[in-house]
Scaffold this active site. Structure first.
Site, short mmCIF file in Angstrom:
data_model
loop_
_atom_site.label_atom_id
_atom_site.label_comp_id
_atom_site.label_asym_id
_atom_site.label_seq_id
_atom_site.Cartn_x
_atom_site.Cartn_y
_atom_site.Cartn_z
N SER A 13 47.66 -19.47 46.90
CA SER A 13 46.86 -18.39 46.35
C SER A 13 46.08 -18.87 45.14
O SER A 13 46.66 -19.26 44.13
CB SER A 13 47.75 -17.22 45.95
OG SER A 13 46.97 -16.28 45.24
N HIS A 36 44.17 -18.89 50.06
CA HIS A 36 44.29 -17.43 49.95
C HIS A 36 43.53 -16.98 48.70
O HIS A 36 43.75 -17.51 47.61
CB HIS A 36 45.77 -17.08 49.86
CG HIS A 36 46.07 -15.61 49.84
ND1 HIS A 36 46.14 -14.85 50.98
CD2 HIS A 36 46.34 -14.76 48.81
CE1 HIS A 36 46.45 -13.60 50.66
NE2 HIS A 36 46.57 -13.52 49.35
N ASP A 38 42.56 -13.77 46.38
CA ASP A 38 42.94 -12.39 46.05
C ASP A 38 41.82 -11.68 45.31
O ASP A 38 41.45 -12.09 44.21
CB ASP A 38 44.19 -12.40 45.15
CG ASP A 38 45.44 -12.78 45.92
OD1 ASP A 38 45.73 -12.13 46.93
OD2 ASP A 38 46.11 -13.75 45.51
N MET A 40 40.81 -8.23 43.51
CA MET A 40 41.39 -7.01 42.93
C MET A 40 40.32 -6.27 42.14
O MET A 40 39.56 -6.89 41.39
CB MET A 40 42.53 -7.39 41.99
CG MET A 40 43.61 -8.24 42.63
SD MET A 40 44.89 -8.61 41.42
CE MET A 40 45.96 -9.66 42.40
N HIS A 69 42.04 -11.68 50.70
CA HIS A 69 42.95 -10.54 50.62
C HIS A 69 42.30 -9.51 49.70
O HIS A 69 42.31 -9.67 48.48
CB HIS A 69 44.30 -11.03 50.07
CG HIS A 69 45.31 -9.95 49.90
ND1 HIS A 69 46.47 -10.15 49.19
CD2 HIS A 69 45.35 -8.67 50.33
CE1 HIS A 69 47.19 -9.04 49.20
NE2 HIS A 69 46.53 -8.13 49.88
N MET A 71 42.25 -6.35 47.79
CA MET A 71 43.05 -5.27 47.20
C MET A 71 42.08 -4.36 46.46
O MET A 71 42.04 -4.30 45.23
CB MET A 71 44.11 -5.87 46.26
CG MET A 71 45.24 -6.56 47.02
SD MET A 71 46.22 -7.66 45.99
CE MET A 71 45.20 -9.13 46.10
N MET A 143 53.26 -7.40 52.47
CA MET A 143 53.42 -7.68 51.04
C MET A 143 54.90 -7.70 50.67
O MET A 143 55.63 -6.75 50.95
CB MET A 143 52.69 -6.62 50.19
CG MET A 143 51.18 -6.68 50.23
SD MET A 143 50.46 -8.26 49.77
CE MET A 143 51.07 -8.46 48.08
N PHE A 149 49.70 -8.63 41.01
CA PHE A 149 49.99 -9.73 40.09
C PHE A 149 50.74 -10.85 40.81
O PHE A 149 51.56 -10.59 41.69
CB PHE A 149 50.86 -9.24 38.92
CG PHE A 149 50.18 -8.17 38.11
CD1 PHE A 149 49.32 -8.50 37.08
CD2 PHE A 149 50.38 -6.83 38.44
CE1 PHE A 149 48.67 -7.51 36.35
CE2 PHE A 149 49.72 -5.82 37.72
CZ PHE A 149 48.88 -6.16 36.67
N GLY A 150 50.47 -12.07 40.39
CA GLY A 150 51.26 -13.21 40.85
C GLY A 150 52.54 -13.30 40.04
O GLY A 150 52.72 -12.59 39.04
N ASP A 181 53.22 -12.40 51.58
CA ASP A 181 52.55 -12.67 50.31
C ASP A 181 53.35 -12.05 49.17
O ASP A 181 53.55 -10.84 49.14
CB ASP A 181 51.14 -12.07 50.38
CG ASP A 181 50.30 -12.32 49.13
OD1 ASP A 181 50.74 -13.07 48.24
OD2 ASP A 181 49.19 -11.77 49.08
N GLY A 182 53.79 -12.92 48.26
CA GLY A 182 54.48 -12.44 47.07
C GLY A 182 55.86 -13.05 46.91
O GLY A 182 56.74 -12.83 47.74
N GLY A 183 56.01 -13.87 45.89
CA GLY A 183 57.32 -14.43 45.58
C GLY A 183 57.80 -15.50 46.55
O GLY A 183 59.00 -15.79 46.62
N GLY A 203 51.51 -18.64 45.37
CA GLY A 203 50.64 -18.85 44.22
C GLY A 203 51.32 -19.66 43.14
O GLY A 203 51.13 -20.88 43.03
N SER A 204 52.16 -19.01 42.36
CA SER A 204 52.79 -19.69 41.23
C SER A 204 53.67 -20.85 41.68
O SER A 204 53.76 -21.87 40.99
CB SER A 204 53.57 -18.70 40.37
OG SER A 204 54.34 -17.84 41.17
C1 DX5 Z 1 49.62 -10.40 44.58
C2 DX5 Z 1 48.74 -11.34 45.36
C3 DX5 Z 1 49.38 -12.62 45.70
C4 DX5 Z 1 49.77 -13.48 44.53
C5 DX5 Z 1 51.01 -14.21 44.94
O1 DX5 Z 1 49.04 -9.14 44.58
O2 DX5 Z 1 48.35 -10.73 46.59
O3 DX5 Z 1 48.60 -13.37 46.63
O4 DX5 Z 1 48.79 -14.41 44.17
O5 DX5 Z 1 51.52 -14.86 43.85
P1 DX5 Z 1 53.00 -15.48 43.83
O6 DX5 Z 1 53.09 -16.45 44.96
O7 DX5 Z 1 53.07 -16.10 42.50
O8 DX5 Z 1 53.96 -14.32 44.03
ZN ZN Z 2 47.35 -11.97 48.13
#
Ligand code: DX5
Ligand code: ZN
Length: 228
Positions: A13, A36, A38, A40, A69, A71, A143, A149-150, A181-183, A203-204
């Site tokens: 991400s 990916h 994002d 927002m 993606h 949002m 999700m 947020f990442g 997606d997420g964590g 992402g992170s």
């Molecule tokens: C959150 C985003 C994710 C985010 C994931 O709303 O859709 O794509 O970047 O970040 P991590 O992998 O750090 O949870």
């Molecule tokens: Zn995403």
């Protein structure tokens, strides 16, 4: 039990990339399958990221396909700009649409424009209502955090939706992908892979390491082993 797509797909991400050195950041994950992206809008989610111009810049930097993606509210008003920016796949949220027929209409429009069509569901949204429109979709994004947020913690209870989707996709003989997606990290990817996920956003966990390419490969290896 599960028969997902040929190989697990890893999608770093860009939200977690270094925007002061975007080219350098993206070049560090040149072994990834997708990027990916994002988007927002500060309305659908309580955060603002970036828009079509940055997506276009990413497309110019990287050779990988872009997994957008969205949002955002009213995604139908923006998809043309994101397709023009170079989106290969566009995911919009079912919660941003007035009803299921509008979801199908936008998915069909994306496909008519040569873009892959995908929908996402937030943690509080049930997946059952959408199983009958899977033939209209190239991918469903589950999700595993609240979008916005990442760096949030993985919500393992969301994997029940993945199992439901996997069974529905396989029983209908479809090739719709399941994305999560997420964590996602080395600590969580195996459970997601075992549940039947095809494509993993991270992402992170990827950009927060000194060697993002090595992490991409580690995640791919863990997912591959967990599905076998
Ligand atoms: C959150 C985003 C994710 C985010 C994931 O709303 O859709 O794509 O970047 O970040 P991590 O992998 O750090 O949870
Ligand atoms: Zn995403």
């Amino acid at each position: 039990m599960t028969t997902p797509a040929a190989a697990p797909l890893i999608a770093p991400s860009m939200l977690a990339a270094d925007f002061g050195h975007l080219e350098e950041s993206l070049n560090k994950v040149s072994n990834a399958d997708w990027i990916h992206v994002d988007i927002m809008d500060g309305h659908f989610v309580p955060n603002i990221s970036f828009g079509p111009d940055i997506a276009k810049t990413a497309n110019q930097i990287t050779d990988q396909p872009l997994d957008l993606h969205l949002m955002i509210t009213s995604p139908e008003k923006w998809v043309d700009q994101f397709i023009a920016a170079g989106a290969d796949s566009i995911t919009f949220h079912v919660e941003a649409m007035p009803d299921k027929s509008a979801v199908v209409e936008l998915a069909r429009y994306l496909r008519s424009q040569g873009c892959r069509a995908a929908v996402s569901i937030k943690p509080g949204t049930a997946v059952e209502d959408y199983l009958d429109i899977l033939p209209e979709l190239d991918m469903v994004l589950v999700m595993s955090v609240e979008p916005g947020f990442g760096g949030q913690s993985f919500m393992e209870d969301q994997l029940a939706k993945v199992v439901t989707l996997r069974q529905a996709i396989d029983s209908q003989g479809l090739d719709t992908l399941i994305e999560i997606d997420g964590g996602i990290s080395a600590q969580t990817i195996e459970k997601a892979a075992a549940a039947g996920v095809d494509m993993f956003v991270a992402g992170s966990a990827v950009f927060g390491t000194p060697d993002p390419a090595a992490t991409v490969q580690e995640l791919r290896d863990l997912a591959t082993a967990a599905r076998n």
